[in-house]
Design a protein around this motif. Structure first.
Motif, PDB file in Angstrom:
ATOM      1  N   THR A  42       1.233   8.574   1.036  1.00 25.44           N
ATOM      2  CA  THR A  42       0.007   9.271   0.639  1.00 25.44           C
ATOM      3  C   THR A  42      -0.603  10.046   1.805  1.00 25.44           C
ATOM      4  O   THR A  42      -0.414   9.670   2.974  1.00 25.44           O
ATOM      5  N   THR A  43      -1.317  11.097   1.425  1.00 24.60           N
ATOM      6  CA  THR A  43      -2.017  11.892   2.443  1.00 24.60           C
ATOM      7  C   THR A  43      -3.475  11.451   2.571  1.00 24.60           C
ATOM      8  O   THR A  43      -4.195  11.973   3.405  1.00 24.60           O
ATOM      9  N   GLN A  45      -6.758   9.116   3.478  1.00 29.00           N
ATOM     10  CA  GLN A  45      -7.102   8.267   4.617  1.00 29.00           C
ATOM     11  C   GLN A  45      -7.052   6.794   4.207  1.00 29.00           C
ATOM     12  O   GLN A  45      -7.406   6.463   3.064  1.00 29.00           O
ATOM     13  N   PRO A  46      -6.594   5.936   5.122  1.00 29.70           N
ATOM     14  CA  PRO A  46      -6.605   4.498   4.811  1.00 29.70           C
ATOM     15  C   PRO A  46      -8.044   4.029   4.574  1.00 29.70           C
ATOM     16  O   PRO A  46      -8.951   4.448   5.286  1.00 29.70           O
ATOM     17  N   GLU A  52      -0.902  -0.002   6.920  1.00 29.41           N
ATOM     18  CA  GLU A  52       0.211   0.956   6.917  1.00 29.41           C
ATOM     19  C   GLU A  52       1.522   0.222   6.613  1.00 29.41           C
ATOM     20  O   GLU A  52       1.816  -0.824   7.195  1.00 29.41           O
ATOM     21  N   TYR A  56       0.282   1.447   1.767  1.00 25.99           N
ATOM     22  CA  TYR A  56       0.818   2.817   1.674  1.00 25.99           C
ATOM     23  C   TYR A  56       1.536   3.157   2.976  1.00 25.99           C
ATOM     24  O   TYR A  56       1.327   2.504   3.999  1.00 25.99           O
ATOM     25  N   PHE A  58       0.923   6.020   5.219  1.00 25.22           N
ATOM     26  CA  PHE A  58      -0.064   7.091   5.402  1.00 25.22           C
ATOM     27  C   PHE A  58       0.549   8.205   6.250  1.00 25.22           C
ATOM     28  O   PHE A  58       1.008   7.961   7.368  1.00 25.22           O
ATOM     29  N   ASN A  82      -5.834  14.148  -3.240  1.00 27.70           N
ATOM     30  CA  ASN A  82      -4.869  13.575  -2.299  1.00 27.70           C
ATOM     31  C   ASN A  82      -3.490  13.504  -2.944  1.00 27.70           C
ATOM     32  O   ASN A  82      -3.376  13.396  -4.159  1.00 27.70           O
TER      33      ASN A  82
END
Lengths: 205, 205
Positions: A42-43, A45-46, A52, A56, A58, A82
């Motif tokens: 995914t693009t 933000q956490p 991580e 996802y 990131f 996103n």
């Protein structure tokens, strides 16, 4: 490890936000630890607490776009600004290892996967009704009224297009929904087309 | 009674004799009392303890032949010299009432039903292997060697033709097999095609 007698099953679970998909998938993995959860790229933000490689992968937008350009994603979609996607590699590895894979993905991504993975098992989680969905979205207390309105509007659209999924699970009572999801996992593992080797082994005796 | 939102499901369970079908079906009905077991018509003599109208409808051969001639049976088969069949009326009544029906029938009858009831759910119970099947048949201590040989031969043929069933359940451990059968019942009730009314109701809100 014994010879695999059953090919891995691809379980794809979608739902409008607020329907309880994430909690259901988490509990499902607790019940079936051998079910491997696919980790999306995914693009976005956490969020606080997200890890991580666990919640996802990131990545920056240019990295994501590159993956798309190089056909490294089995599905991807832009949701609320996103990007989210599943790497082809994840699916191939699971298939080769005979591992059952759980994908918790958006309905746009699920529709893409359906094209190439006819034998996947597609489950759509429904809220009992829209009033309850709205209550849940407001109860999370994380989104503005505007965002909630948008989510509700998206939910209506997604639900109106959910007819092609293989299974519909209504998440009214959480335990009932979890039991139904578990039953789908167990039942699909018994599907005849996934167990032709068992049959061949038995008749070959 | 509330409006039915789901059509009744036809569950058809077959197995070679000795695979444990009868016990599994009995326990399944205990778990899901709302699942109605279809009572077959048969020309064979009642065994000790069998109850007319509960285990079977026991009829004379001429009555059975008449039902066949008048197309009153949805399926029928001759097994080991006796006739067994399911009345069309049983299926129609269940469908009208939205009741899930469990049919414990021979694979010849199941193959006939498959022609007219594509949406039925067809489950085949397998023994873990032929050695175990033979042990179970001999353990019942009711049949002569000759009858057991015949049953084993039939089992091989039935299993070799079982690939078209929707589900295969291996009855090695009884509880595991029962759980799988239960999961199939639960999962099939969530099938999208049986729940389009739920979806329509939700999107019609």
């Amino acid at each position: 490890m014994s010879d695999p007698v059953r090919e891995g099953v691809l379980f794809v679970v979608s739902a409008p936000s607020g329907a309880g998909k994430t909690s259901l998938c988490r509990e499902l993995i607790d019940r079936y630890p051998e079910l491997r959860q696919s980790v999306s790229f995914t693009t976005r933000q956490p969020r606080s607490g997200e890890v991580e490689g666990k919640d996802y992968h990131f990545v920056e937008e240019d990295v994501f776009r590159q993956m798309v350009a190089e056909n490294k994603l089995a599905e991807w979609a832009e949701v609320h600004g996103n990007c989210y996607g599943t790497s082809l590699n994840t699916l191939q590895t699971a298939a080769e290892q005979g591992v059952d894979l759980l994908l918790d993905i958006d309905f746009q991504g699920a529709a893409q996967l359906k094209q190439n993975y006819q034998h996947g098992v597609f489950v759509f989680i429904l809220p009992p009704d829209f009033a309850e969905l709205e209550r849940r979205l407001r109860g999370r207390d994380t989104d503005s009224d505007e965002v909630i309105e948008k989510r509700l509007k998206n939910a209506r659209r997604e639900i109106s297009e959910a007819g092609w999924y293989d299974y519909l699970v209504v998440n009214d009572d959480f335990q009932t929904a979890l039991d139904q999801l578990s039953a789908i996992v167990q039942a699909e593992r018994c599907r005849s087309q996934r167990n032709q080797q068992t049959l061949a082994k038995l008749t070959g005796e």
